[in-house]
Design a protein around this motif. Structure first.
Motif, short mmCIF file in Angstrom:
data_model
loop_
_atom_site.label_atom_id
_atom_site.label_comp_id
_atom_site.label_asym_id
_atom_site.label_seq_id
_atom_site.Cartn_x
_atom_site.Cartn_y
_atom_site.Cartn_z
N PRO A 83 -6.44 1.31 -0.36
CA PRO A 83 -5.28 0.48 0.35
C PRO A 83 -5.80 0.49 1.75
O PRO A 83 -5.28 -0.69 2.09
CB PRO A 83 -3.75 1.87 0.57
CG PRO A 83 -4.35 2.38 -0.68
CD PRO A 83 -5.46 2.30 -0.69
N ILE A 84 -5.81 0.78 2.63
CA ILE A 84 -5.81 0.75 3.84
C ILE A 84 -7.14 0.13 4.43
O ILE A 84 -6.85 -1.21 5.20
CB ILE A 84 -6.38 2.51 4.88
CG1 ILE A 84 -4.86 2.62 4.51
CG2 ILE A 84 -6.20 1.66 6.59
CD1 ILE A 84 -5.42 4.34 5.43
N LEU A 87 -6.26 -3.86 2.89
CA LEU A 87 -4.76 -4.16 3.97
C LEU A 87 -5.22 -4.48 5.54
O LEU A 87 -5.49 -5.74 5.18
CB LEU A 87 -4.36 -4.21 4.12
CG LEU A 87 -3.11 -3.25 2.52
CD1 LEU A 87 -1.99 -1.88 3.38
CD2 LEU A 87 -2.19 -4.40 2.99
N CYS A 88 -6.45 -4.24 5.39
CA CYS A 88 -7.83 -3.98 6.74
C CYS A 88 -7.95 -5.86 6.42
O CYS A 88 -8.20 -6.73 7.50
CB CYS A 88 -7.90 -2.96 7.25
SG CYS A 88 -9.10 -2.91 8.86
N PHE A 91 -6.45 -8.18 6.05
CA PHE A 91 -5.94 -9.13 7.99
C PHE A 91 -7.18 -9.37 8.43
O PHE A 91 -6.86 -10.55 9.40
CB PHE A 91 -5.31 -7.53 8.83
CG PHE A 91 -5.40 -7.55 10.20
CD1 PHE A 91 -3.95 -7.98 10.82
CD2 PHE A 91 -6.35 -7.85 11.28
CE1 PHE A 91 -3.64 -8.33 12.00
CE2 PHE A 91 -6.07 -7.48 12.58
CZ PHE A 91 -4.52 -8.11 12.88
N PHE A 95 -5.28 -13.05 9.12
CA PHE A 95 -4.15 -13.12 9.41
C PHE A 95 -4.95 -12.72 11.45
O PHE A 95 -4.38 -13.31 11.87
CB PHE A 95 -3.46 -11.62 9.28
CG PHE A 95 -2.73 -11.42 7.98
CD1 PHE A 95 -1.35 -11.88 8.31
CD2 PHE A 95 -3.18 -11.16 6.97
CE1 PHE A 95 -0.15 -11.71 7.65
CE2 PHE A 95 -2.03 -11.60 6.12
CZ PHE A 95 -0.87 -12.39 6.20
N LEU A 104 -12.95 -6.29 15.57
CA LEU A 104 -12.47 -5.26 14.70
C LEU A 104 -13.38 -5.22 14.00
O LEU A 104 -14.14 -4.37 13.22
CB LEU A 104 -11.42 -6.22 13.96
CG LEU A 104 -10.82 -5.22 12.55
CD1 LEU A 104 -10.26 -4.34 13.56
CD2 LEU A 104 -9.58 -6.58 11.99
N LEU A 154 -13.96 3.88 4.54
CA LEU A 154 -13.31 2.52 4.51
C LEU A 154 -14.23 1.24 5.19
O LEU A 154 -14.24 0.17 4.36
CB LEU A 154 -12.63 2.83 6.28
CG LEU A 154 -11.27 3.58 5.98
CD1 LEU A 154 -10.86 3.70 7.49
CD2 LEU A 154 -10.52 2.00 5.34
N ILE A 158 -13.51 -2.64 3.42
CA ILE A 158 -13.19 -3.39 4.10
C ILE A 158 -15.05 -4.37 4.40
O ILE A 158 -13.91 -5.66 3.76
CB ILE A 158 -13.48 -2.89 5.59
CG1 ILE A 158 -11.86 -1.78 5.61
CG2 ILE A 158 -13.36 -4.51 6.06
CD1 ILE A 158 -11.73 -1.66 7.25
N GLY A 180 5.66 -23.63 -1.35
CA GLY A 180 5.87 -23.29 -0.20
C GLY A 180 6.64 -21.97 -0.61
O GLY A 180 7.02 -21.26 -0.08
N THR A 182 5.14 -18.01 1.64
CA THR A 182 4.96 -17.86 2.98
C THR A 182 3.39 -17.96 3.27
O THR A 182 2.69 -17.30 2.10
CB THR A 182 6.07 -17.16 3.22
OG1 THR A 182 4.94 -15.16 2.23
CG2 THR A 182 7.23 -17.11 3.46
N GLU A 184 1.88 -14.62 3.81
CA GLU A 184 1.79 -13.51 3.50
C GLU A 184 1.68 -13.69 1.71
O GLU A 184 0.55 -13.11 1.13
CB GLU A 184 2.89 -12.69 3.73
CG GLU A 184 2.58 -11.82 5.37
CD GLU A 184 3.72 -13.10 6.22
OE1 GLU A 184 4.49 -14.18 5.42
OE2 GLU A 184 3.66 -13.29 7.14
N ARG A 185 2.73 -14.68 1.30
CA ARG A 185 3.00 -14.62 -0.20
C ARG A 185 1.68 -15.10 -0.48
O ARG A 185 1.20 -15.14 -1.97
CB ARG A 185 4.22 -15.56 -0.45
CG ARG A 185 5.35 -14.11 -0.55
CD ARG A 185 7.01 -15.46 -1.18
NE ARG A 185 5.99 -15.05 -2.14
CZ ARG A 185 6.76 -14.34 -3.59
NH1 ARG A 185 7.72 -13.08 -3.66
NH2 ARG A 185 6.80 -14.64 -5.14
N PHE A 188 -1.36 -13.07 -0.41
CA PHE A 188 -1.06 -11.74 -1.93
C PHE A 188 -1.18 -12.19 -2.44
O PHE A 188 -1.60 -11.95 -3.69
CB PHE A 188 -0.07 -10.86 -0.76
CG PHE A 188 -0.78 -9.81 -0.19
CD1 PHE A 188 -1.16 -8.85 -0.41
CD2 PHE A 188 -0.32 -10.58 1.42
CE1 PHE A 188 -1.21 -7.58 0.33
CE2 PHE A 188 -0.71 -9.69 2.42
CZ PHE A 188 -1.17 -8.32 1.68
N VAL B 24 -0.33 -5.09 6.98
CA VAL B 24 -1.93 -5.43 7.19
C VAL B 24 -2.43 -5.03 8.95
O VAL B 24 -3.23 -4.74 9.11
CB VAL B 24 -2.24 -7.33 7.03
CG1 VAL B 24 -2.20 -6.86 5.45
CG2 VAL B 24 -1.28 -7.84 7.96
N ALA B 27 -2.82 -1.62 9.09
CA ALA B 27 -4.16 -0.94 7.84
C ALA B 27 -5.02 -1.36 9.92
O ALA B 27 -5.94 -0.23 9.44
CB ALA B 27 -4.49 -1.96 7.02
#
Lengths: 283, 284
Positions: A83-84, A87-88, A91, A95, A104, A154, A158, A180, A182, A184-185, A188, B24, B27
């Motif tokens: 998960p970490i 998500l990283c 990002f 993001f 990073l 990790l 990653i 329409g 966002t 994020e959506r 994901f 995010v 993380a």
């Protein structure tokens, strides 16, 4: 004409070099199986794989606790690391600004480069005391090993996940935005699912890393050859079993350790096969 | 500021998006945080423990010097690379420049290279022990460890070289052929020089992997803390030295200091590889 002969010779030299890796795999397989399989036969395959007791000085060699131990800590590492890591990776791909990315990316690379012995030292000096305070006991066990292995896999997760998320065509993201969603959506629900098989390949790679990790686990897992009965219980992995006892083992004991290596090797080969299958399917 | 407020408004209507947004960031923060904690902890605890005794030429139980281990590490990095780089580069040349599309050998080599890359270091260590220590009867030797490590880093060197060769545009080759150069000449004078940065980054990656390796060397090259006299002598590298300090339990301070040196070595190698990649980065 002279140069034509040279061309031919070098062609063959290059081809022989390419066969080097084939030779290496064959020799490794040969040595592992030839040394490990006789011990398995002598102990009895069932007693060896499913035996719950490992008492070398009574010639009782059951590696079931170690197999389960390896599976437990690997599963724990996946639960914590995936998960970490995922998500990283999201990002990093969708993001963060290029300024943050510049920090990073090298950080992840550095994380990959740190030797496992240093991870083990860090685990022993930092994570183990924290666990002692939280749960009492020795602080070494399944949970401690899982956390440290989760950190260690990790960078693998990653970098593979990020590459695959970036490979998804921009139109997926734009399409979702146009409907329409966002930001994020869109990321994901449209982009990440499209990178599914690549991410899965990364997870499998992570599993291979975690199950094969030795020097870090040995420091923090407690190393009792028992089937762990809880997440704070001590655990010994197959890798730890080999390193811990190889130094003084002799005769059947030594062969049993090599056989432990063979079992681990088979695990790794299966994981590799799975990895190639998933990767090919993704392509 | 206005953009931020607008964003906040959207998030109010769509809390799930806000949740993902936070996740995010969390993380990424954890990833950097863990690295930061590790590096800072080792530096803070380790640097005060570094003293000149640790760099004495001879190891004794009193000074627990890591100098012999450092010298061995340098040797142990050079020796496997001497073996793995020619084989790796040549085999990559075959894969990229010679093999025809759909060649069976290429498929098998790719598969075995992938397999080698997936084998954990402890299996390499066991193999090295079985082959060099037992089967060949050499006992614990430097060269045994070095050959095992060479096999271990072979896939890394092959893969990075292959990628570097593939990145060289075909127009380079065509130009060289057009001028009448043969295949061999084209490869050594045109293609390889353009691929040097990629190959170099693979080598540096391998250096990092070798310098941090413990499990392979523990039962192939041994744990003796002295500079090796010959390749058939036994001696430990810095990582093995650190493992020994930790497992003996008497040298925690020295282990901290060794960790600092190992960590700095890795940081330097990483930085250098990034530097090379950037310095030579070409866009065709």
């Amino acid at each position: 004409m002279v140069s034509k002969g040279k061309e031919k010779v070098m062609h063959i030299v290059f081809m022989l070099a390419a066969c080097g890796s084939i030779l290496a795999v064959i020799v490794i397989c040969l040595f592992m199986f030839a040394n490990g399989v006789p011990a398995m036969a002598e102990i009895g395959l069932k007693d060896f794989l499913l035996g719950k007791k490992w008492i070398p000085n009574q010639n009782i060699f059951g590696i079931f606790p170690m197999i389960i131990g390896s599976i437990y800590v690997t599963a724990g590492a996946i639960i914590i690391g995936v998960p970490i890591g995922l998500l990283c990776a999201i990002f990093m791909a969708h993001f963060c600004s290029s300024k943050i990315y510049k920090i990073l990316k090298p950080a992840v690379e550095l994380l990959a480069g740190i030797p496992s012995i240093v991870y083990g030292f860090f685990g022993l000096m930092v994570i183990v005391p924290i666990m002692q305070n939280m749960f009492g006991g020795s602080g070494k066990g399944v949970l401690t090993a899982s956390i440290l292995l989760g950190i260690m896999i990790l960078p693998t997760i990653i970098s593979v996940a990020e590459t695959n998320i970036r490979a998804v065509p921009e139109s997926y993201y734009e399409g979702a935005l146009a409907l329409g969603d966002t930001h994020e959506r869109a990321v994901f629900k449209a982009v990440v699912p499209a990178a599914k098989s690549g991410i899965l390949a990364g997870v499998i790679l992570g599993i291979g890393r975690a199950i094969g990790e030795t020097m870090a686990v040995i420091m923090i897992a407690g190393n009792q050859p028992i089937v762990p009965d809880g997440i704070t219980s001590g655990v010994r992995t197959m890798t730890a079993n080999i390193v811990l006892e190889m130094g003084y083992a002799a005769d059947l004991h030594r062969e049993a350790l090599i056989a432990t290596g063979v079992v681990l090797f088979v695990f790794i080969l299966l994981i590799n096969l799975l990895f190639s299958a998933v990767k090919r399917k993704g392509e | 500021m206005i953009r931020f407020k607008e964003k906040l408004k959207t998030y109010k209507r769509k809390p799930f998006s806000l949740f993902l947004y936070i996740l995010v960031h969390l993380a990424a923060f954890i990833t950097v945080g863990v690295l930061g904690a590790l590096v800072i902890y080792i530096l803070v605890k380790g640097i005060p423990n570094i003293n000149t005794d640790l760099f004495a030429w001879e190891y004794t139980t009193e000074n627990a010097s890591m100098m012999p281990a450092i010298i061995n590490t340098v040797l142990m990095t050079a020796l496997p690379l001497l073996m793995a780089v020619p084989v790796g580069v040549f085999s990559a040349i075959y894969m990229v420049e010679y093999a025809k599309r759909g060649n069976k050998l290429v498929k098998i080599v790719s598969l075995t290279t992938e397999t080698l890359a997936g084998i954990p270091s402890i299996i390499y260590g066991l193999f090295g022990y079985l082959m060099f220590v037992i089967a060949l009867g050499w006992g614990l030797t430097f060269i045994g460890g070095a050959i095992t490590l060479a096999i271990m880093v072979l896939p890394t060197i092959m893969r990075t070289t292959e990628e570097a060769l593939k990145a060289v545009p075909d127009s380079f080759r065509e130009g060289s052929f057009g001028l009448g150069a043969g295949r061999l000449r084209t490869i050594f004078k045109i293609v390889l020089p353009s691929a040097v940065p990629g190959i170099l980054s693979g080598i540096i990656l391998s250096i990092g992997r070798i310098a941090g390796e413990t499990a392979v060397l523990l039962y192939t090259s041994g744990t003796q803390a002295k500079v090796v006299d010959s390749v058939f002598d036994s001696g430990c590298t810095l990582s093995v030295h650190m493992y020994k300090l930790m497992s003996e339990g008497l040298y925690t301070k020295e282990a901290y200091a060794t960790a600092v040196i190992l960590l700095m070595m890795v940081v330097a190698i990483n930085w250098f590889s990034g530097f090379i990649a950037k310095k030579f980065q070409k866009t065709y």
